[in-house]
Design an enzyme around this catalytic site. Structure first.
Site, PDB file in Angstrom:
ATOM      1  N   CYS A   2      -7.466  10.718  30.316  1.00 11.78           N
ATOM      2  CA  CYS A   2      -8.102   9.411  30.462  1.00 11.78           C
ATOM      3  C   CYS A   2      -9.211   9.283  29.423  1.00 11.78           C
ATOM      4  CB  CYS A   2      -8.694   9.298  31.857  1.00 11.78           C
ATOM      5  SG  CYS A   2      -7.484   9.612  33.140  1.00 11.78           S
ATOM      6  N   ARG A  27      -5.808   7.288  25.012  1.00 13.59           N
ATOM      7  CA  ARG A  27      -5.801   8.452  25.919  1.00 13.59           C
ATOM      8  C   ARG A  27      -5.182   8.110  27.269  1.00 13.59           C
ATOM      9  NH1 ARG A  27      -9.451  12.400  24.096  1.00 13.59           N
ATOM     10  NH2 ARG A  27      -9.384  13.341  26.151  1.00 13.59           N
ATOM     11  N   TRP A  76      -4.831   7.334  32.736  1.00 20.49           N
ATOM     12  CA  TRP A  76      -3.437   7.753  32.742  1.00 20.49           C
ATOM     13  C   TRP A  76      -3.225   8.345  34.118  1.00 20.49           C
ATOM     14  CZ3 TRP A  76      -0.512  12.237  33.385  1.00 20.49           C
ATOM     15  CH2 TRP A  76       0.837  12.137  33.010  1.00 20.49           C
ATOM     16  N   ASN A 102     -11.703  12.526  34.510  1.00 17.68           N
ATOM     17  CA  ASN A 102     -10.538  12.844  33.685  1.00 17.68           C
ATOM     18  C   ASN A 102     -10.107  14.239  34.109  1.00 17.68           C
ATOM     19  OD1 ASN A 102      -8.585  13.105  31.744  1.00 17.68           O
ATOM     20  ND2 ASN A 102     -10.009  13.685  30.124  1.00 17.68           N
ATOM     21  N   GLY A 103      -8.834  14.413  34.484  1.00 13.11           N
ATOM     22  CA  GLY A 103      -8.356  15.746  34.857  1.00 13.11           C
ATOM     23  C   GLY A 103      -7.648  15.693  36.204  1.00 13.11           C
ATOM     24  N   GLU A 485      11.553  17.334  15.321  1.00 13.09           N
ATOM     25  CA  GLU A 485      10.437  16.381  15.248  1.00 13.09           C
ATOM     26  C   GLU A 485      10.952  14.956  15.117  1.00 13.09           C
ATOM     27  OE1 GLU A 485       7.449  15.857  15.686  1.00 13.09           O
ATOM     28  OE2 GLU A 485       6.828  14.270  14.329  1.00 13.09           O
ATOM     29  N   LYS A 489      10.049  11.978  17.847  1.00  9.59           N
ATOM     30  CA  LYS A 489       9.415  10.712  17.454  1.00  9.59           C
ATOM     31  C   LYS A 489      10.220   9.524  17.960  1.00  9.59           C
ATOM     32  CE  LYS A 489       5.892  11.592  16.444  1.00  9.59           C
ATOM     33  NZ  LYS A 489       5.857  12.990  16.486  1.00  9.59           N
ATOM     34  N   GLU A 492      10.021   9.174  21.843  1.00  2.00           N
ATOM     35  CA  GLU A 492       8.753   8.782  22.465  1.00  2.00           C
ATOM     36  C   GLU A 492       8.327   7.369  22.135  1.00  2.00           C
ATOM     37  OE1 GLU A 492       5.938  11.542  19.611  1.00  2.00           O
ATOM     38  OE2 GLU A 492       5.139  10.928  21.533  1.00  2.00           O
ATOM     39  N   HIS A 508      29.139  24.970  17.974  1.00  2.00           N
ATOM     40  CA  HIS A 508      29.069  25.736  19.234  1.00  2.00           C
ATOM     41  C   HIS A 508      28.841  24.817  20.422  1.00  2.00           C
ATOM     42  CE1 HIS A 508      29.065  29.401  16.879  1.00  2.00           C
ATOM     43  NE2 HIS A 508      28.195  28.822  16.078  1.00  2.00           N
ATOM     44  N   LYS A 611      -2.212  10.012  24.546  1.00  2.00           N
ATOM     45  CA  LYS A 611      -2.397  10.759  23.296  1.00  2.00           C
ATOM     46  C   LYS A 611      -2.735  12.222  23.555  1.00  2.00           C
ATOM     47  CE  LYS A 611      -2.806  11.402  18.900  1.00  2.00           C
ATOM     48  NZ  LYS A 611      -1.556  11.483  18.096  1.00  2.00           N
TER      49      LYS A 611
HETATM   50  C1  AGP Z   1       3.680  13.991  19.517  1.00  2.00           C
HETATM   51  O1  AGP Z   1       4.098  12.808  18.868  1.00  2.00           O
HETATM   52  C2  AGP Z   1       3.439  13.795  20.981  1.00  2.00           C
HETATM   53  N1  AGP Z   1       2.488  12.761  21.206  1.00  2.00           N
HETATM   54  C3  AGP Z   1       3.117  15.083  21.708  1.00  2.00           C
HETATM   55  O2  AGP Z   1       4.284  15.895  21.652  1.00  2.00           O
HETATM   56  C4  AGP Z   1       1.942  15.916  21.148  1.00  2.00           C
HETATM   57  O3  AGP Z   1       2.292  16.472  19.907  1.00  2.00           O
HETATM   58  C5  AGP Z   1       1.664  17.064  22.119  1.00  2.00           C
HETATM   59  O4  AGP Z   1       1.283  16.507  23.359  1.00  2.00           O
HETATM   60  C6  AGP Z   1       0.565  18.012  21.626  1.00  2.00           C
HETATM   61  O5  AGP Z   1      -0.636  17.298  21.500  1.00  2.00           O
HETATM   62  P1  AGP Z   1      -1.866  18.054  20.766  1.00  2.00           P
HETATM   63  O6  AGP Z   1      -1.437  18.294  19.335  1.00  2.00           O
HETATM   64  O7  AGP Z   1      -3.034  17.117  20.884  1.00  2.00           O
HETATM   65  O8  AGP Z   1      -2.090  19.352  21.486  1.00  2.00           O
END
Ligand code: AGP
Length: 616
Positions: A2, A27, A76, A102-103, A485, A489, A492, A508, A611
């Protein structure tokens, strides 16, 4: 995950809170709320489910009396859905106390039972309200917010950053943190609290980071930091190196578009100041050669995109430092009872420096006696503070949930680390080091070339793919993590199924997925430098083409072998094999953004995500 903001000073707090929350919205954006102690000493509250705009509009339609003490939160959801009732701040002590969090408070159920048994009632499903009611009960007993905080913080289990203010103590905001981010902004006659410096960077770049199990009290006159027992503690001041403009969109259609455009400078800025006479010298590691003496293995731990950066870095670290490197997902590493000890260097990678899975894994590694080094993009973050050493990436603030420029910066930092360790261990000749340094210094210009040459081309075909239901990505060797990767992308931000595979794995099983029209991106190794692998990947392309796949090949300039078998070819400049990933990923970032945009989706704040994942 958050966003948290606190303010005390001479100015009306609402705008300060709302602009801070706007910078923290990445966040978490399920709901938002503010609480203010107004000029008449009343505590006012407004909170609404939905994005921050909903709250802003509500405050325009129904103004809230302003005041100079305030806290704000963007959520969040963890416990309880995104509703007005579950939004923060939560009130207690007959609505005289406001709390944001937050947490996750892991023992909230037993605490709630204790409070219900005493006759307390609750208006939400959240763990936060339990902390608020507990704090209200302690405040009744002590009449002092800091003392009440100490009593409560020591009873909470789990991860938390809590901020609170009480109507009877205007001009005071108190915060406590355990395994969750909290930084302090130092102003002139005013002070700030935030989940990260974005909360207050437009007002001050002077900041303090506080450590584990500490309580901070801010007033307009000053800041006091103590541990949970009331003992004063040392805090580390730092200057925020980027300004508020850097955290703005700056005219770009999205933060992601801005951040993809910044990939060249993210690499350049991460290298800057770390090359001396053709050799890598990392200032943060000055005097820490002993950290690498006697290590027999490296384990890289991270999550998501950061883990894929680690998978790319593994090849370079092994080649230059001649030491075995394993890459593990932090949340798997943490609970598999790994065999590690003083001979193990655990390298964590985290853009935010707050990812709970990674933080817990770092703490576990330290408890097991391993040495720890953090690669992080956020000053004052928790993971670096829990590590023996830090190598910062200098990608600048990354706001879009989908990580792009931080990814290329993380690979760059790993390469610098590999060259640094190779030099210390004597496994890398000065000539080889100089060659790799020259390659690394050329990367920003090569990424710029890709952005200039391919951006329009990719945007065009990502539109014809707007209705596709799935996309596959194939890569080999250092191209394999790039395939993963690219798939992440796409998942998400465009919400379609995407999967990355090692190209050699195709036969395989995964080749069964190929049917006419199935789009497949293939990261093609260089025919100059990786002829053997190049041949095999071209064969893979033929195999899927024979089954009707639509092939988009990412291949180096001049590679003609792919032309007969690819529907689209995206070109990258010539580079050494270890440096190609930094170039090949760029078209995949552009493509994911193009497809999500073509689908009319919010590329910066994709659904269900945040984030920084600050819960396990
Ligand atoms: C990446 O596009 C994602 N948002 C997610 O996988 C992110 O890389 C992951 O949560 C790690 O975040 P960090 O690098 O802040 O630890």
């Amino acid at each position: 995950m958050c966003g948290i903001v606190g303010y005390v000073g001479p100015r009306p707090s609402q705008d300060i809170l709302l602009s801070g929350l706007a910078r923290l919205e990445y966040r978490g954006y399920d709901s938002a709320g503010i609480a203010v102690i107004d000029g008449d000493g009343q505590l006012g509250l407004r909170k609404r489910a939905g994005k921050l705009k909903v709250l802003r509009d509500d405050l325009v339609d129904h103004p809230l009396a302003d005041g100079t003490t305030g806290i704000g939160h963007t959520r969040w959801a963890t416990h309880g859905g995104p509703t007005d009732a579950n939004a923060h701040p939560h009130l207690a002590d007959e609505d005289r106390l406001a709390v944001i969090h937050n947490g996750i408070i892991e023992n909230f159920a037993e605490l709630k039972a204790e409070l219900v048994a005493e006759g307390f009632t609750f208006r939400s499903e959240t763990d936060t309200e339990v902390a608020a009611v507990l704090l209200g009960r302690e405040y009744r007993a002590t009449g002092d917010l800091v003392t009440a905080f100490r009593a409560v913080a020591s009873r909470l289990e789990g991860a938390f950053t809590l901020l609170a203010m009480h109507r009877d103590e205007p001009g005071l905001v108190v915060g406590a943190r355990r395994n969750s981010p909290l930084v302090i902004g130092l102003g002139e006659g005013e002070n700030f609290l935030g989940s990260d410096v974005a909360a207050f960077v437009e007002h001050t770049r002077s900041a303090l980071a506080i450590g584990q199990d500490e309580i901070v009290a801010i007033t307009p006159a000053g800041v006091t930091v103590t541990d949970f027992h009331g003992e004063p503690v040392e805090v580390e001041p730092f200057e925020v190196v980027w300004d508020a403009a850097a955290a703005e969109k700056g005219g770009w259609s999205s933060f992601m578009a801005k951040e993809v455009s910044e990939e060249p400078e993210a690499v350049a800025n991460t290298v800057r100041g770390r090359i001396r006479d053709g050799e890598v010298v990392i200032p943060e590691l000055d005097g820490l050669d002993s950290l690498f003496a006697g290590i027999t293995r490296v384990i890289v731990i991270a999550c998501g995109t950061a883990a894929y950066a680690g998978m790319v870095g593994k090849y370079a670290l092994e080649q230059w430092a001649r030491i075995p490197v394993d890459v593990e997902l932090a949340h798997e590493f943490r609970y598999r009872d790994p065999v590690i000890g003083p001979d193990t260097l655990v390298v964590s990678i985290s853009q935010s420096g707050e990812t709970m899975d990674t933080l817990m894994a770092v703490k576990y590694a330290r408890e097991q006696g391993a040495r720890t080094l953090s690669i992080c993009n956020t000053q004052g973050a928790t993971i670096p503070r829990e590590s023996d050493a830090i190598v910062y990436t200098h990608a600048g603030p990354e706001v879009a949930v989908a990580s792009t420029k931080a990814f290329v910066a993380q690979i760059t930092a790993l390469y610098l680390l590999g060259l640094h360790i190779g030099r210390i261990r004597g496994t890398l000749s000065p000539a080889d080091s100089a060659r790799s340094v020259a390659e690394l210094e050329a990367v920003p210009g090569k990424i710029s070339w890709v952005l200039e040459k391919e951006q329009a081309h990719i945007a065009q075909f990502s539109h014809w793919m707007a209705d596709t239901q799935s996309v596959l990505f194939l890569g080999r060797h250092v191209g394999y993590p790039i395939a993963l990767e690219g798939a992440l992308k796409l998942k998400e931000i465009s919400y379609i199924h995407a999967e990355g595979f090692a190209a050699g794995e195709l036969k395989h099983g995964p080749i069964a997925l190929i049917e006419p029209g199935q789009p497949v991106f293939v990261i093609v190794p260089s025919p100059r430098e990786s002829a053997e692998l190049h041949k095999k990947v071209v064969s893979n392309i033929q195999e899927i083409r024979a089954r009707g796949a639509r092939v988009i090949a990412v291949a180096e300039e001049g590679d003609a072998a792919v032309l007969p078998f690819a529907d689209e070819v995206l070109r990258i400049p010539l580079a050494g094999p270890l440096f190609e990933p930094l170039l090949a990923v760029v078209p995949l970032h552009i493509f994911a953004m193009g497809l999500a945009t073509a689908k009319g989706l919010d590329v910066d704040q994709p659904r269900n995500l945040a984030k920084s994942v600050t819960v396990e």
